[in-house]
Write a protein that holds these residues in place. Structure first.
Motif, PDB file in Angstrom:
ATOM      1  N   PRO A 138       1.212  -0.996   0.459  1.00  0.00           N
ATOM      2  CA  PRO A 138      -0.317   0.141   0.192  1.00  0.00           C
ATOM      3  C   PRO A 138       1.022   1.344   0.763  1.00  0.00           C
ATOM      4  O   PRO A 138       0.436   2.704  -0.442  1.00  0.00           O
ATOM      5  N   VAL A 139       1.650   1.611   0.102  1.00  0.00           N
ATOM      6  CA  VAL A 139       3.213   2.720   0.394  1.00  0.00           C
ATOM      7  C   VAL A 139       3.677   2.702  -0.980  1.00  0.00           C
ATOM      8  O   VAL A 139       4.397   1.740  -1.575  1.00  0.00           O
ATOM      9  N   PRO A 140       3.078   3.850  -1.703  1.00  0.00           N
ATOM     10  CA  PRO A 140       3.039   3.714  -2.870  1.00  0.00           C
ATOM     11  C   PRO A 140       5.150   3.897  -3.112  1.00  0.00           C
ATOM     12  O   PRO A 140       5.380   4.971  -2.322  1.00  0.00           O
ATOM     13  N   ARG A 141       5.515   3.547  -4.098  1.00  0.00           N
ATOM     14  CA  ARG A 141       6.933   4.444  -4.256  1.00  0.00           C
ATOM     15  C   ARG A 141       6.862   5.157  -5.652  1.00  0.00           C
ATOM     16  O   ARG A 141       6.370   4.988  -6.359  1.00  0.00           O
ATOM     17  N   VAL A 142       7.832   5.780  -5.444  1.00  0.00           N
ATOM     18  CA  VAL A 142       7.861   7.593  -5.508  1.00  0.00           C
ATOM     19  C   VAL A 142       8.791   7.306  -6.995  1.00  0.00           C
ATOM     20  O   VAL A 142       9.850   6.392  -7.117  1.00  0.00           O
ATOM     21  N   PRO A 143       7.723   7.621  -8.236  1.00  0.00           N
ATOM     22  CA  PRO A 143       7.900   6.784  -9.251  1.00  0.00           C
ATOM     23  C   PRO A 143       9.566   7.128 -10.240  1.00  0.00           C
ATOM     24  O   PRO A 143       9.428   9.234  -8.862  1.00  0.00           O
ATOM     25  N   ILE A 144      10.088   7.489 -10.794  1.00  0.00           N
ATOM     26  CA  ILE A 144      11.383   8.407 -11.258  1.00  0.00           C
ATOM     27  C   ILE A 144      11.149   9.233 -12.998  1.00  0.00           C
ATOM     28  O   ILE A 144       9.998   8.982 -13.300  1.00  0.00           O
ATOM     29  N   VAL A 145      10.871  10.375 -12.176  1.00  0.00           N
ATOM     30  CA  VAL A 145      10.458  11.485 -13.318  1.00  0.00           C
ATOM     31  C   VAL A 145      11.553  11.400 -14.564  1.00  0.00           C
ATOM     32  O   VAL A 145      12.666  12.085 -14.374  1.00  0.00           O
ATOM     33  N   VAL A 146      11.223  10.879 -15.971  1.00  0.00           N
ATOM     34  CA  VAL A 146      12.231  11.495 -16.830  1.00  0.00           C
ATOM     35  C   VAL A 146      12.244  12.646 -17.122  1.00  0.00           C
ATOM     36  O   VAL A 146      13.498  13.196 -16.777  1.00  0.00           O
ATOM     37  N   LYS A 147      11.981  13.487 -16.891  1.00  0.00           N
ATOM     38  CA  LYS A 147      11.858  14.545 -17.083  1.00  0.00           C
ATOM     39  C   LYS A 147      13.086  15.723 -16.877  1.00  0.00           C
ATOM     40  O   LYS A 147      13.427  16.668 -17.282  1.00  0.00           O
ATOM     41  N   PHE A 148      13.439  15.851 -15.306  1.00  0.00           N
ATOM     42  CA  PHE A 148      13.711  16.702 -14.705  1.00  0.00           C
ATOM     43  C   PHE A 148      15.415  16.624 -14.310  1.00  0.00           C
ATOM     44  O   PHE A 148      16.015  14.692 -14.241  1.00  0.00           O
ATOM     45  N   CYS A 149      16.088  17.189 -14.395  1.00  0.00           N
ATOM     46  CA  CYS A 149      17.549  16.570 -13.258  1.00  0.00           C
ATOM     47  C   CYS A 149      17.628  16.943 -12.800  1.00  0.00           C
ATOM     48  O   CYS A 149      18.532  16.816 -11.358  1.00  0.00           O
ATOM     49  N   SER A 150      17.049  18.508 -12.158  1.00  0.00           N
ATOM     50  CA  SER A 150      16.862  18.975 -10.746  1.00  0.00           C
ATOM     51  C   SER A 150      16.035  18.574  -9.597  1.00  0.00           C
ATOM     52  O   SER A 150      15.512  18.435 -10.659  1.00  0.00           O
ATOM     53  N   GLN A 151      16.164  19.476  -8.789  1.00  0.00           N
ATOM     54  CA  GLN A 151      14.570  18.941  -7.913  1.00  0.00           C
ATOM     55  C   GLN A 151      13.636  20.012  -7.821  1.00  0.00           C
ATOM     56  O   GLN A 151      13.803  20.823  -7.696  1.00  0.00           O
ATOM     57  N   PRO A 152      12.510  19.354  -8.774  1.00  0.00           N
ATOM     58  CA  PRO A 152      11.173  20.913  -9.003  1.00  0.00           C
ATOM     59  C   PRO A 152      10.739  20.599  -7.645  1.00  0.00           C
ATOM     60  O   PRO A 152      10.805  19.530  -6.928  1.00  0.00           O
ATOM     61  N   PRO A 153      10.146  21.898  -7.315  1.00  0.00           N
ATOM     62  CA  PRO A 153       8.942  21.779  -6.044  1.00  0.00           C
ATOM     63  C   PRO A 153       8.091  20.310  -6.207  1.00  0.00           C
ATOM     64  O   PRO A 153       8.200  20.138  -7.844  1.00  0.00           O
ATOM     65  N   LEU A 154       7.414  19.532  -5.376  1.00  0.00           N
ATOM     66  CA  LEU A 154       6.539  18.540  -5.471  1.00  0.00           C
ATOM     67  C   LEU A 154       4.686  18.831  -5.067  1.00  0.00           C
ATOM     68  O   LEU A 154       4.953  19.634  -4.295  1.00  0.00           O
ATOM     69  N   PHE A 155       4.219  17.937  -5.527  1.00  0.00           N
ATOM     70  CA  PHE A 155       2.988  18.528  -5.097  1.00  0.00           C
ATOM     71  C   PHE A 155       2.094  17.286  -5.084  1.00  0.00           C
ATOM     72  O   PHE A 155       2.276  16.121  -5.501  1.00  0.00           O
ATOM     73  N   PRO A 156       1.617  17.424  -4.005  1.00  0.00           N
ATOM     74  CA  PRO A 156       0.447  15.944  -3.880  1.00  0.00           C
ATOM     75  C   PRO A 156      -0.564  15.200  -4.743  1.00  0.00           C
ATOM     76  O   PRO A 156      -1.148  16.215  -5.621  1.00  0.00           O
ATOM     77  N   CYS A 157      -0.111  14.005  -5.465  1.00  0.00           N
ATOM     78  CA  CYS A 157      -0.314  13.735  -6.560  1.00  0.00           C
ATOM     79  C   CYS A 157      -1.619  12.514  -6.632  1.00  0.00           C
ATOM     80  O   CYS A 157      -0.895  11.350  -5.912  1.00  0.00           O
ATOM     81  N   THR A 158      -2.510  12.847  -7.019  1.00  0.00           N
ATOM     82  CA  THR A 158      -3.183  11.013  -7.483  1.00  0.00           C
ATOM     83  C   THR A 158      -2.542  10.589  -8.244  1.00  0.00           C
ATOM     84  O   THR A 158      -3.300  10.984  -9.714  1.00  0.00           O
ATOM     85  N   LEU A 159      -2.298   9.397  -8.760  1.00  0.00           N
ATOM     86  CA  LEU A 159      -2.464   8.638  -9.775  1.00  0.00           C
ATOM     87  C   LEU A 159      -3.368   7.826  -9.652  1.00  0.00           C
ATOM     88  O   LEU A 159      -4.140   6.650  -9.249  1.00  0.00           O
ATOM     89  N   TYR A 160      -4.533   7.923 -11.404  1.00  0.00           N
ATOM     90  CA  TYR A 160      -5.756   7.125 -12.079  1.00  0.00           C
ATOM     91  C   TYR A 160      -5.298   6.067 -12.620  1.00  0.00           C
ATOM     92  O   TYR A 160      -4.435   6.315 -13.859  1.00  0.00           O
ATOM     93  N   GLY A 161      -6.085   5.251 -12.360  1.00  0.00           N
ATOM     94  CA  GLY A 161      -5.692   4.580 -14.779  1.00  0.00           C
ATOM     95  C   GLY A 161      -6.142   5.344 -14.974  1.00  0.00           C
ATOM     96  O   GLY A 161      -7.238   5.888 -14.954  1.00  0.00           O
ATOM     97  N   PRO A 162      -6.413   3.820 -16.300  1.00  0.00           N
ATOM     98  CA  PRO A 162      -7.537   4.892 -17.153  1.00  0.00           C
ATOM     99  C   PRO A 162      -8.734   4.506 -17.385  1.00  0.00           C
ATOM    100  O   PRO A 162      -9.356   4.543 -18.051  1.00  0.00           O
ATOM    101  N   THR A 163      -9.403   3.084 -17.183  1.00  0.00           N
ATOM    102  CA  THR A 163     -10.615   2.823 -16.940  1.00  0.00           C
ATOM    103  C   THR A 163     -11.687   4.026 -16.475  1.00  0.00           C
ATOM    104  O   THR A 163     -11.250   4.627 -15.415  1.00  0.00           O
TER     105      THR A 163
END
Ligand code: PLP
Length: 417
Positions: free
Chosen positions: A320-345
């Motif tokens: 149940p603990v989320p693994r923080v995914p690796i974001v491909v886009k960033f090189c340095s540390q950008p600000p973080l926001f709470p995000c909900t990750l939904y599937g496509p259905t």
């Protein structure tokens, strides 16, 4: 040898062959979800298991990841297999694996699947009830049975003891019933639940099995096989890692105490997650995004991904603990926001994690990468709402080739040799 599942792709060194089904194109859509699977990793995991518990023969739990490539490689490496159904038995027998290297380890089996096992010489079966014994006596009288014991599995992320396993008190009666039906009980088995967090769960279960062995001998059975099940954690877990001495030491000590080698008991295990967790990395694309202003003024981001609960992220079988995914886009540390990750259905419960994760602001079209996605992912996915499971891209490197496992191509079909 065996052909791969249709929705897969194989890459070996310079060569790259598409095995996608017609209609999805050679590479599929460039933004379809996909998994990268490292077949060499299976050799490392097998070696790690055998080094840690050399007295235990691994029977890989097919349900964890039933990819034909996985089964081919493990068959070539010499593991046994734990099958839960006729289809799994067919898959493994179809690779040419000897029936003696298979355990049909589901205590509640359909009669037709038991008959299939009997016809194909799969003798080792588990049971935990009198009703199952009656069925086995009718459909597979020559079976060699392991009595599945209930365990204390509160320390596991996915406990199973309410569903399967006989209590120690019930074992005496089950053993005499089996004898009276003319059935051979050859040992005991248990399963501490998936992703077990402490090796001590094995200690009590192994001690209980010793009691079952004594009862079995008393009832006239030739008790010669102990099955310590699965439940060993994968590599990336926050809990104690299997490779750490505590796992190896605790299980070995329990075996030495209750089943010393001179007793000649064959010890087997049914690892799944341990072999598979680090096998795959998933790449998932953001297909839609919504920003919501919360009452306090904070910004909540919702991302809709093209893989989710009905694909590779089955909530019930992941931590149940989320693994923080690796974001491909960033090189340095950008600000973080709470995000909900939904599937496509269109199912509201189709989300990747129960809790929100903290991520930088992302855009539609961005990729998220999730490591350790090999266990209970592709084998549990379906095409609910018409979203196809992620394509799997298999790679094979020098480690397997050094062990003599290779790939051969004939008329566009790839087979392991
Ligand atoms: N053995 C049995 C009887 C199981 O039910 C399972 C998983 O459900 C396994 C082995 C594999 O467990 P794991 O992947 O936790 O090692």
């Amino acid at each position: 040898t065996a052909g791969p599942r249709s929705q897969s792709r194989f890459v070996s060194g310079e060569r790259s062959l598409s095995l996608l089904p017609p209609g999805r194109g050679r590479l599929g859509d460039q933004q379809d979800p996909f998994m990268l699977a490292d077949l060499d990793m299976l050799a490392s995991r097998h070696q790690a298991f055998c080094q840690a518990l050399p007295q235990v023969s691994p029977f890989y739990a097919v349900k964890c990841n039933s990819s034909p490539w996985v089964l081919c490689v493990l068959a070539a490496l010499g593991t046994g297999f734990d099958c839960a159904s006729q289809v799994e038995l067919e898959q493994v027998l179809g690779l040419g694996v000897a029936p003696s290297r298979i355990i049909y380890a589901n205590p509640s089996k359909p009669a037709s699947h038991i008959r299939y096992a009997a016809r194909h010489g799969v003798q080792l079966l588990t049971f935990d009830s009198e009703e199952e014994l009656t069925k086995v006596a009718q459909h597979h009288p020559g079976a060699r049975l392991l009595l599945r014991l209930r365990t204390q599995d509160r320390q596991s992320t996915f406990p199973l003891s309410t569903k399967f396993g006989a209590s120690l008190e019930a074992c005496g009666h089950l053993l005499t019933s089996a004898r009276d039906l003319g059935l051979a009980v050859v040992g005991a088995s248990f399963y501490v639940g998936s992703n077990c967090q402490t090796p001590q769960s094995f200690t009590q279960a192994i001690a209980d099995c010793r009691c079952v062995f004594e009862m079995g001998h008393g009832a006239g059975h030739d008790m010669s096989c102990l099955d310590i099940g699965g439940g060993f954690p994968g590599t990336e877990d926050s809990g104690p890692k299997f490779e750490e001495m505590s796992w190896q030491g605790v299980i070995s000590a329990a075996l030495a105490q209750d089943f010393p080698e001179e007793r000649g008991v064959k010890v087997i295990a049914e690892p799944g997650r341990f072999y598979m967790e680090s096998f795959c990395t998933a790449a998932v694309n953001i297909i839609a995004k919504k920003a919501v202003l919360e009452p306090g003024g904070s910004r909540q981001l919702m991302y809709y991904l093209n893989d989710g609960h009905y694909g590779s992220f089955r909530l019930g079988h992941r931590k149940p603990v989320p693994r923080v995914p690796i974001v491909v886009k960033f090189c340095s540390q950008p600000p973080l926001f709470p995000c909900t990750l939904y599937g496509p259905t269109c199912d509201a419960s189709d989300r990747l994690f129960l809790e929100d994760v903290r991520l930088p602001e992302l855009d539609v079209g961005d990729w998220l990468v999730f490591p350790s996605m090999g266990a209970y992912t592709s084998s549990m996915s379906c095409s609910f709402n018409g979203f196809l499971p992620a394509t799997i891209c298999y790679t094979m490197g020098p480690q397997l080739r050094c062990l003599g496992v290779g790939v051969e191509e004939e008329a566009g079909n790839l087979t392991l040799i």
